[in-house]
Design a protein around this motif. Structure first.
Motif, PDB file in Angstrom:
ATOM      1  N   LEU A  45       0.872  -1.233  -0.194  1.00 22.64           N
ATOM      2  CA  LEU A  45       0.017  -0.010  -0.113  1.00 22.64           C
ATOM      3  C   LEU A  45       0.839   0.978   0.007  1.00 22.64           C
ATOM      4  CD1 LEU A  45      -2.978  -0.903   2.421  1.00 22.64           C
ATOM      5  CD2 LEU A  45      -2.741  -1.103   0.008  1.00 22.64           C
ATOM      6  N   LYS A  46       2.178   1.227   0.233  1.00 27.05           N
ATOM      7  CA  LYS A  46       3.100   2.258   0.371  1.00 27.05           C
ATOM      8  C   LYS A  46       2.598   3.303   1.126  1.00 27.05           C
ATOM      9  CE  LYS A  46       4.656   1.490  -4.544  1.00 27.05           C
ATOM     10  NZ  LYS A  46       4.337  -0.053  -4.419  1.00 27.05           N
ATOM     11  N   LYS A  47       1.954   2.942   2.195  1.00 26.11           N
ATOM     12  CA  LYS A  47       1.670   3.866   3.457  1.00 26.11           C
ATOM     13  C   LYS A  47       2.687   3.667   4.626  1.00 26.11           C
ATOM     14  CE  LYS A  47      -3.018   4.641   1.819  1.00 26.11           C
ATOM     15  NZ  LYS A  47      -3.141   5.766   1.525  1.00 26.11           N
ATOM     16  N   PRO A  48       2.735   4.560   5.325  1.00 24.17           N
ATOM     17  CA  PRO A  48       3.724   4.348   6.719  1.00 24.17           C
ATOM     18  C   PRO A  48       3.139   3.400   7.647  1.00 24.17           C
ATOM     19  CG  PRO A  48       2.520   6.556   6.676  1.00 24.17           C
ATOM     20  CD  PRO A  48       2.267   5.876   5.374  1.00 24.17           C
ATOM     21  N   GLN A  49       4.083   2.778   8.379  1.00 29.36           N
ATOM     22  CA  GLN A  49       3.568   1.863   9.509  1.00 29.36           C
ATOM     23  C   GLN A  49       2.596   2.094  10.271  1.00 29.36           C
ATOM     24  OE1 GLN A  49       4.809   1.767  12.866  1.00 29.36           O
ATOM     25  NE2 GLN A  49       3.389  -0.014  13.274  1.00 29.36           N
ATOM     26  N   PRO A  50       2.532   3.362  10.928  1.00 33.71           N
ATOM     27  CA  PRO A  50       1.606   3.842  11.963  1.00 33.71           C
ATOM     28  C   PRO A  50       0.078   3.785  11.308  1.00 33.71           C
ATOM     29  CG  PRO A  50       3.464   5.309  11.937  1.00 33.71           C
ATOM     30  CD  PRO A  50       3.706   4.410  10.867  1.00 33.71           C
ATOM     31  N   THR A  51       0.026   4.418   9.960  1.00 35.09           N
ATOM     32  CA  THR A  51      -1.212   4.551   9.266  1.00 35.09           C
ATOM     33  C   THR A  51      -1.711   3.066   9.153  1.00 35.09           C
ATOM     34  OG1 THR A  51      -0.601   6.411   8.049  1.00 35.09           O
ATOM     35  CG2 THR A  51      -1.978   4.973   7.225  1.00 35.09           C
ATOM     36  N   ILE A  52      -1.055   2.077   8.687  1.00 37.39           N
ATOM     37  CA  ILE A  52      -1.437   0.800   8.428  1.00 37.39           C
ATOM     38  C   ILE A  52      -1.679   0.163   9.966  1.00 37.39           C
ATOM     39  CG2 ILE A  52      -0.870  -1.523   7.726  1.00 37.39           C
ATOM     40  CD1 ILE A  52      -1.223   0.389   5.546  1.00 37.39           C
ATOM     41  N   SER A  53      -0.956   0.296  10.941  1.00 42.10           N
ATOM     42  CA  SER A  53      -1.495  -0.254  12.269  1.00 42.10           C
ATOM     43  C   SER A  53      -2.481   0.368  12.665  1.00 42.10           C
ATOM     44  CB  SER A  53      -0.150   0.133  13.207  1.00 42.10           C
ATOM     45  OG  SER A  53       1.033  -0.774  12.725  1.00 42.10           O
ATOM     46  N   HIS A  54      -2.888   1.704  12.425  1.00 36.39           N
ATOM     47  CA  HIS A  54      -4.160   2.495  12.952  1.00 36.39           C
ATOM     48  C   HIS A  54      -5.374   1.604  12.291  1.00 36.39           C
ATOM     49  CE1 HIS A  54      -7.245   5.426  13.551  1.00 36.39           C
ATOM     50  NE2 HIS A  54      -7.411   5.414  12.148  1.00 36.39           N
ATOM     51  N   HIS A  55      -5.214   1.395  11.016  1.00 34.70           N
ATOM     52  CA  HIS A  55      -6.443   0.909  10.104  1.00 34.70           C
ATOM     53  C   HIS A  55      -6.538  -0.760  10.674  1.00 34.70           C
ATOM     54  CE1 HIS A  55      -7.360   4.192   7.900  1.00 34.70           C
ATOM     55  NE2 HIS A  55      -6.200   4.267   7.463  1.00 34.70           N
ATOM     56  N   LEU A  56      -5.291  -1.443  10.710  1.00 35.48           N
ATOM     57  CA  LEU A  56      -5.738  -2.780  11.385  1.00 35.48           C
ATOM     58  C   LEU A  56      -6.081  -2.842  12.594  1.00 35.48           C
ATOM     59  CD1 LEU A  56      -2.266  -4.158  10.131  1.00 35.48           C
ATOM     60  CD2 LEU A  56      -4.431  -4.942   9.241  1.00 35.48           C
ATOM     61  N   ASN A  57      -5.921  -2.115  13.596  1.00 37.59           N
ATOM     62  CA  ASN A  57      -6.492  -1.880  14.718  1.00 37.59           C
ATOM     63  C   ASN A  57      -7.917  -1.584  14.742  1.00 37.59           C
ATOM     64  OD1 ASN A  57      -4.459  -2.370  16.632  1.00 37.59           O
ATOM     65  ND2 ASN A  57      -3.764  -0.546  16.463  1.00 37.59           N
ATOM     66  N   ILE A  58      -8.495  -0.895  13.800  1.00 39.41           N
ATOM     67  CA  ILE A  58      -9.797  -0.763  13.719  1.00 39.41           C
ATOM     68  C   ILE A  58     -10.389  -1.920  13.136  1.00 39.41           C
ATOM     69  CG2 ILE A  58     -11.562   0.568  12.254  1.00 39.41           C
ATOM     70  CD1 ILE A  58      -9.770   3.049  12.555  1.00 39.41           C
ATOM     71  N   LEU A  59      -9.881  -2.365  12.154  1.00 38.28           N
ATOM     72  CA  LEU A  59     -10.514  -3.853  11.844  1.00 38.28           C
ATOM     73  C   LEU A  59     -10.409  -4.918  12.863  1.00 38.28           C
ATOM     74  CD1 LEU A  59      -8.874  -3.739   8.204  1.00 38.28           C
ATOM     75  CD2 LEU A  59     -11.172  -3.434   8.745  1.00 38.28           C
ATOM     76  N   LYS A  60      -9.191  -4.967  13.611  1.00 39.06           N
ATOM     77  CA  LYS A  60      -9.438  -5.853  14.668  1.00 39.06           C
ATOM     78  C   LYS A  60     -10.429  -5.471  15.608  1.00 39.06           C
ATOM     79  CE  LYS A  60      -5.604  -6.493  16.768  1.00 39.06           C
ATOM     80  NZ  LYS A  60      -4.339  -6.681  17.248  1.00 39.06           N
ATOM     81  N   LYS A  61     -10.751  -4.333  16.102  1.00 39.90           N
ATOM     82  CA  LYS A  61     -11.808  -4.037  17.123  1.00 39.90           C
ATOM     83  C   LYS A  61     -13.120  -4.427  16.444  1.00 39.90           C
ATOM     84  CE  LYS A  61      -9.460  -0.298  19.555  1.00 39.90           C
ATOM     85  NZ  LYS A  61      -9.790   1.137  19.986  1.00 39.90           N
ATOM     86  N   ALA A  62     -13.194  -4.224  15.430  1.00 45.31           N
ATOM     87  CA  ALA A  62     -14.521  -4.476  14.665  1.00 45.31           C
ATOM     88  C   ALA A  62     -14.696  -5.867  14.517  1.00 45.31           C
ATOM     89  CB  ALA A  62     -14.789  -3.695  13.388  1.00 45.31           C
ATOM     90  N   GLY A  63     -13.712  -6.931  14.638  1.00 39.44           N
ATOM     91  CA  GLY A  63     -13.923  -8.314  14.732  1.00 39.44           C
ATOM     92  C   GLY A  63     -13.647  -8.921  13.535  1.00 39.44           C
TER      93      GLY A  63
END
Length: 93
Positions: A45-63
């Motif tokens: 995705l050519k995005k910085p690690q903090p950005t990807i981690s943020h989005h993955l956390n949202i996806l994890k919280k949503a189950g």
């Protein structure tokens, strides 16, 4: 007819998680590959690690996704096959 507020609250959280292009692209990658190391998601995705981690956390919280640790890396995968079907439909739009 009685409506279960908590059920709809949970559904809204899932829809919010789907409501971002970066998260949809992450889900597309995961749907296509089964599971992926976070480092590969960042690379694709050519995005910085903090950005990807943020989005993955949202996806994890949503189950929607879970992670498994292998060595020092986290590998993410989609929990429910229905999500893969939804991503396929989005990809066909």
């Amino acid at each position: 007819m009685e409506l279960d507020y908590e059920k709809f609250e949970r559904a809204a959280e899932i829809f919010k998680a789907f409501g971002d292009p970066t998260r949809l692209m992450i889900l597309k990658l995961l749907a296509d590959n089964g599971s992926m190391c976070v480092c590969k998601i960042i690379e694709e995705l050519k995005k910085p690690q903090p950005t990807i981690s943020h989005h993955l956390n949202i996806l994890k919280k949503a189950g929607i996704v879970k992670a498994r640790k292998e060595g020092t890396w986290n590998y993410y995968y989609i929990v429910n096959d229905k999500v893969k079907e939804i991503i396929k439909l989005v990809d066909e739009l």
